[in-house]
Write a protein that holds these residues in place. Sequence first.
Motif, short mmCIF file in Angstrom:
data_model
loop_
_atom_site.label_atom_id
_atom_site.label_comp_id
_atom_site.label_asym_id
_atom_site.label_seq_id
_atom_site.Cartn_x
_atom_site.Cartn_y
_atom_site.Cartn_z
N ALA A 193 0.83 -1.21 0.00
CA ALA A 193 0.00 0.00 0.00
C ALA A 193 0.87 1.26 0.00
O ALA A 193 0.61 2.22 -0.73
CB ALA A 193 -0.93 -0.02 1.22
N CYS A 194 1.92 1.25 0.81
CA CYS A 194 2.79 2.42 0.87
C CYS A 194 3.55 2.62 -0.43
O CYS A 194 3.76 3.75 -0.89
CB CYS A 194 3.79 2.27 2.02
SG CYS A 194 2.99 2.29 3.62
N LEU A 195 3.98 1.54 -1.06
CA LEU A 195 4.72 1.65 -2.30
C LEU A 195 3.83 2.11 -3.45
O LEU A 195 4.28 2.79 -4.37
CB LEU A 195 5.39 0.31 -2.65
CG LEU A 195 6.59 -0.07 -1.79
CD1 LEU A 195 7.14 -1.42 -2.21
CD2 LEU A 195 7.68 1.00 -1.88
N LYS A 196 2.56 1.75 -3.38
CA LYS A 196 1.63 2.22 -4.40
C LYS A 196 1.51 3.74 -4.35
O LYS A 196 1.55 4.43 -5.37
CB LYS A 196 0.27 1.56 -4.20
CG LYS A 196 -0.73 1.85 -5.31
CD LYS A 196 -1.95 0.94 -5.19
CE LYS A 196 -3.14 1.46 -5.94
NZ LYS A 196 -2.99 1.58 -7.39
N ARG A 197 1.38 4.26 -3.15
CA ARG A 197 1.31 5.71 -3.00
C ARG A 197 2.62 6.38 -3.43
O ARG A 197 2.61 7.45 -4.06
CB ARG A 197 1.00 6.07 -1.54
CG ARG A 197 0.24 7.38 -1.43
CD ARG A 197 -0.23 7.64 -0.03
NE ARG A 197 0.70 8.49 0.72
CZ ARG A 197 0.73 9.81 0.64
NH1 ARG A 197 -0.08 10.46 -0.18
NH2 ARG A 197 1.58 10.52 1.35
N LEU A 198 3.73 5.74 -3.14
CA LEU A 198 5.03 6.29 -3.56
C LEU A 198 5.11 6.36 -5.08
O LEU A 198 5.59 7.34 -5.66
CB LEU A 198 6.15 5.40 -3.02
CG LEU A 198 7.58 5.89 -3.23
CD1 LEU A 198 7.91 7.00 -2.27
CD2 LEU A 198 8.58 4.76 -3.07
N SER A 199 4.61 5.31 -5.71
CA SER A 199 4.66 5.26 -7.17
C SER A 199 3.80 6.35 -7.80
O SER A 199 4.13 6.88 -8.86
CB SER A 199 4.20 3.87 -7.61
OG SER A 199 4.00 3.84 -8.99
#
Lengths: 306, 306
Positions: B112-118
């Motif tokens: 979830a956090c990496l999706k937002r980072l992307s």
Amino acid sequence: MLDRLTLDQLRTLIAVADSGSFSAAGRNLRRVQSAVSQTMQALESTLGIALFDRSGKVPALTDAGKAILEEARKLVRGAESLRAKAESIASDVEPELSLAVDAMFPNRLLMACLKRLSEEFPDLPVNVFTEGLGGAEQRIRDHTARLGLYSWRPVQDDLASEFVAALTMVPVVAADHPLAKVKGPITRAILEDQVQLVLTDRTQITARFSGGVISRRIWRFADLGTRLEYLLAGFGWCNMPLHLVEPHIESRKLVTLALAENPRWELPIHVVHDRARPPQRAGRMLIEDLKKYLTTCPRHTSMKSA
Amino acid sequence: MLDRLTLDQLRTLIAVADSGSFSAAGRNLRRVQSAVSQTMQALESTLGIALFDRSGKVPALTDAGKAILEEARKLVRGAESLRAKAESIASDVEPELSLAVDAMFPNRLLMACLKRLSEEFPDLPVNVFTEGLGGAEQRIRDHTARLGLYSWRPVQDDLASEFVAALTMVPVVAADHPLAKVKGPITRAILEDQVQLVLTDRTQITARFSGGVISRRIWRFADLGTRLEYLLAGFGWCNMPLHLVEPHIESRKLVTLALAENPRWELPIHVVHDRARPPQRAGRMLIEDLKKYLTTCPRHTSMKSA
DNA sequence: ATTTGCCCATCAGATTATATGATGGATATA
DNA sequence: TATATCCATCATATAATCTGATGGGCAAAT
């Protein structure tokens, strides 16, 4: 201008970093200081970052400036590499010359030819790899060497060769070895019971090649120098290039064997290259010199040329 | 102009090679054909070699032209690399982000956090390395990862860390294992005779760390997945992160052990980086998101945050 | 054979980028 | 204070690059 970054900007940055100030860089580059100042401003504008801290008398590189300086050096080296390539294409000279040479080849001869090559092409990098059985050919195939000087095997569609010399091979043994005491011609039956010191191929190229093996008892060596030591120590007999054992024969450490069959024979040496990578000027000059030397220098009496 | 070779010339050469003709290249570069023609002439003049054979309707690259084209591609890639570096410096964003994550960490949360980072940094390359014991720290040390998410050991002067979460660990065993049938609290004496399934460190970092080992009979595994399989198959007991075994407990494949000592305990997870390589904007954002998520998402009940 | 479409080299002139030299302000040293 | 050296900025000269026009050539369609 498609894109504003230029190699000139990067070279100027390097000149500033190496000389310590804009005006010193300008002196080195034979330009006025203001040209350097403007070029650095243009570079900062192009990249969008401050490369210099101008709060002092002389501009100091920022951390960002140092990081970009490092990249700049890489890029300028790349440009020099491209220029070198263009120059070698223009002059038809190899960018560098790597030779794979059989350990049996006489080094004095090769050194003389390479000295002349170095005088003609002072900037040409040269690599010389001395190899045992099969090693030189391996280097031609994997492109770690451009030219090979070795006992070439025929029927190789992808390799091209020219005969250069015939290396005289003699069967020898240590003076205190039992074989040295045999009277009259030495028959195959006598040899078969003695240890033969044989060179082995580190690669798989000549794995199945067993020419010259007569004895039933075989000791294998991967390099010529080690084999010579065991020969001198009396472990067995073998065929050696005459030029390598002549001093030992003269000092009576080794004795030539008088074989009933094949008393002396010649090992042909070729210069070989990949057909797709023919020698350019430097390589061709070396080949011509090798052939010429072998014709005009009769003191290499153990060598024969075409 | 200090030297006449320019990156623009090289880019134009590449455009010609890729599009097939000078005028097609001009269309791609939004220039007139004669500008391309002149630029190619300037490049040929600069390098002193013919890059094109102009005897046909469309100029064809010579062999020399092909060789230079290859060098040109390298150099233009180098220029792009320099520009990327400048951009990351300007924006204080990492050129790329590599994470080394302990296999115990809950992947749903990280995803979830990496999706937002992307979404925030669409062009940022991200590498995620899932590691067993010691592996994540090894990656921080050898710079193959910028951030680590793992159970950190204290007293590391060269590494900086922030507490992120406490992972609940529970001792579990397969439902059909003899330990599952023991009534009342399980003492150390009982455990000592049973096989304990233990994670081992592929690296040497935690070689001497034997915390949590109680049994005398130990089977070692290098990865969490294999250990889980042996656990489910009834080979022994071990401590597992609750979030990883909760489904198996609910489906009655695994049973929680009621230990007399340490019934449940918490494994602290830290985010770690090399002190010399602090996170930039992207890394800092990821860390803040991880912490925020752990505070605001109570459905991850097996997790605790600061 | 003619027409059409596309290609390139060359030219003259317009536009842009870079280099030069002058100027003035700042710093460091004697 | 005087001297030497440094840099940024300016106006102008010089050089490089871009544009549009022109004409010649090749290949395919009619």
